[in-house]
Write a protein that holds these residues in place. Structure first.
Motif, short mmCIF file in Angstrom:
data_model
loop_
_atom_site.label_atom_id
_atom_site.label_comp_id
_atom_site.label_asym_id
_atom_site.label_seq_id
_atom_site.Cartn_x
_atom_site.Cartn_y
_atom_site.Cartn_z
N ASP A 98 -3.38 -5.15 2.82
CA ASP A 98 -3.87 -5.12 1.46
C ASP A 98 -3.07 -4.05 0.40
OD1 ASP A 98 -5.30 -7.07 2.11
OD2 ASP A 98 -6.92 -5.71 2.35
N LEU A 99 -2.71 -2.75 1.02
CA LEU A 99 -2.02 -1.85 0.11
C LEU A 99 -0.79 -2.47 -0.32
CD1 LEU A 99 -2.13 0.75 -1.11
CD2 LEU A 99 -1.51 1.97 0.62
N ALA A 100 0.07 -2.81 0.94
CA ALA A 100 1.24 -3.17 0.70
C ALA A 100 1.32 -4.47 -0.33
CB ALA A 100 1.85 -3.97 2.00
N ARG A 101 0.14 -5.52 -0.32
CA ARG A 101 0.19 -6.34 -1.23
C ARG A 101 0.22 -6.32 -2.65
NH1 ARG A 101 -3.12 -10.65 2.89
NH2 ARG A 101 -1.37 -11.56 4.06
N GLY A 123 5.62 -9.49 -5.76
CA GLY A 123 6.26 -9.63 -7.00
C GLY A 123 7.24 -8.82 -7.49
N GLY A 124 7.57 -7.77 -6.85
CA GLY A 124 8.58 -6.77 -6.96
C GLY A 124 9.96 -7.31 -6.33
N ALA A 125 10.42 -6.11 -5.69
CA ALA A 125 11.58 -6.41 -4.89
C ALA A 125 11.58 -7.29 -3.81
CB ALA A 125 12.00 -4.93 -4.43
N THR A 151 5.65 -8.45 0.37
CA THR A 151 5.98 -7.17 0.68
C THR A 151 5.38 -6.58 2.14
OG1 THR A 151 5.56 -6.60 -1.68
CG2 THR A 151 5.77 -4.71 -0.31
N TRP A 152 4.34 -7.35 2.64
CA TRP A 152 4.12 -6.90 3.82
C TRP A 152 4.91 -7.65 5.03
CZ3 TRP A 152 1.59 -3.59 6.58
CH2 TRP A 152 1.11 -3.83 7.91
#
Length: 263
Positions: free
Chosen positions: A11-14, A18-20, A24-25
């Protein structure tokens, strides 16, 4: 759900989606797999990319230069503070819970970079938010002289990671007046102590005391479902005596005395 942690790595990674990286997970998992393989086999990015069927352009910085995705750094930071492993029984979670309540009732999390600011109430630097920040372990500075607005406490290091953790817990990000707010899910499954901490922190910021009366009111321009849920929560902790009006919540004198919030 005593004993269950509410903030997960995924959840923190998510909060970085929308960035790089679009997912992200997935990038976190690829980073871990790539660095594990390279370290175990003492090889570079080329051999690692071939073995794991990953684009070398993606993992070159990780394997050859020691870089890492922002989400990995945030996960490591949050783990270092104990924010990922903490459960509702821990002092750290009590601090996080109070900070979430502060974001709802007077503070904010900027929608760019998740930088949080926490309003100080009438107690100034004796506000509950100072204790909360010390419980979660971050350094902070007091910002005053804000043209008549309340003084604020702002984390000075790792504040954006803290803001993302609070967002995972359900704190609103960006201007609250523009959102359909809802109370954090953990309040539904959390213990009485968790709900009490949230309510007391909220009332310290938003409850208006009237001269010569013990009755208190909360007046906020928020969506109807949010105000109704908030009134139900406060009523539950007070043991009755809390009513929802059109744009406000009234806490009776008996309820205020039960809560112990009368000055």
């Amino acid at each position: 759900m005593t004993g269950t942690a509410f903030v997960t790595e995924r959840d923190l990674a998510r909060t970085y989606d929308g960035g790089a990286y679009e997912n992200t997970w997935e990038a976190v998992e690829q980073y871990r797999a790539a660095t594990r393989y390279a370290n175990t086999n003492d090889v570079g990015s080329g051999a690692t990319a071939s073995a794991l069927d990953l684009p070398r352009s993606r993992i070159r910085t990780w394997v050859d230069q020691g870089g890492e995705p922002d989400a990995v750094r945030a996960i490591d930071t949050a783990r270092g503070y104990g924010w990922l492993e903490c459960t509702p029984d821990d002092d750290i979670f009590a601090g996080l819970n109070a900070l979430v309540a502060n974001v709802f009732s007077g503070g904010s999390i900027a929608d760019s970079h998740y930088r949080p600011s926490f309003a100080l109430n009438h107690r100034g630097e004796d506000s509950h938010v100072i204790d909360a920040l010390e419980l979660v372990g971050v350094d902070y500075q007091i910002v005053d002289d804000r043209d008549g607005r309340a003084d604020e406490a702002r984390p000075t290091e790792d504040g954006t990671v803290l803001g993302r953790v609070l967002a995972v817990l359900g704190a609103p990000v960006g201007p609250k007046a523009d959102q359909l707010l809802s109370l954090p899910d953990y309040l539904v499954v959390g213990s009485v102590d968790v709900r009490e901490t949230f309510v007391y922190a909220y009332l310290e910021n938003r409850a208006v005391h009237h001269e010569g009366k013990d009755t208190m009111t909360i007046t906020e321009e928020r969506n109807d479902s949010y105000l109704s849920s908030l009134a139900v929560l406060i009523n539950d902790i007070a043991g009755g005596g809390v009513t929802r009006n059109s744009e406000s919540i009234t806490i009776s004198a008996d309820a205020a005395r039960s809560l112990g919030t009368v000055r």
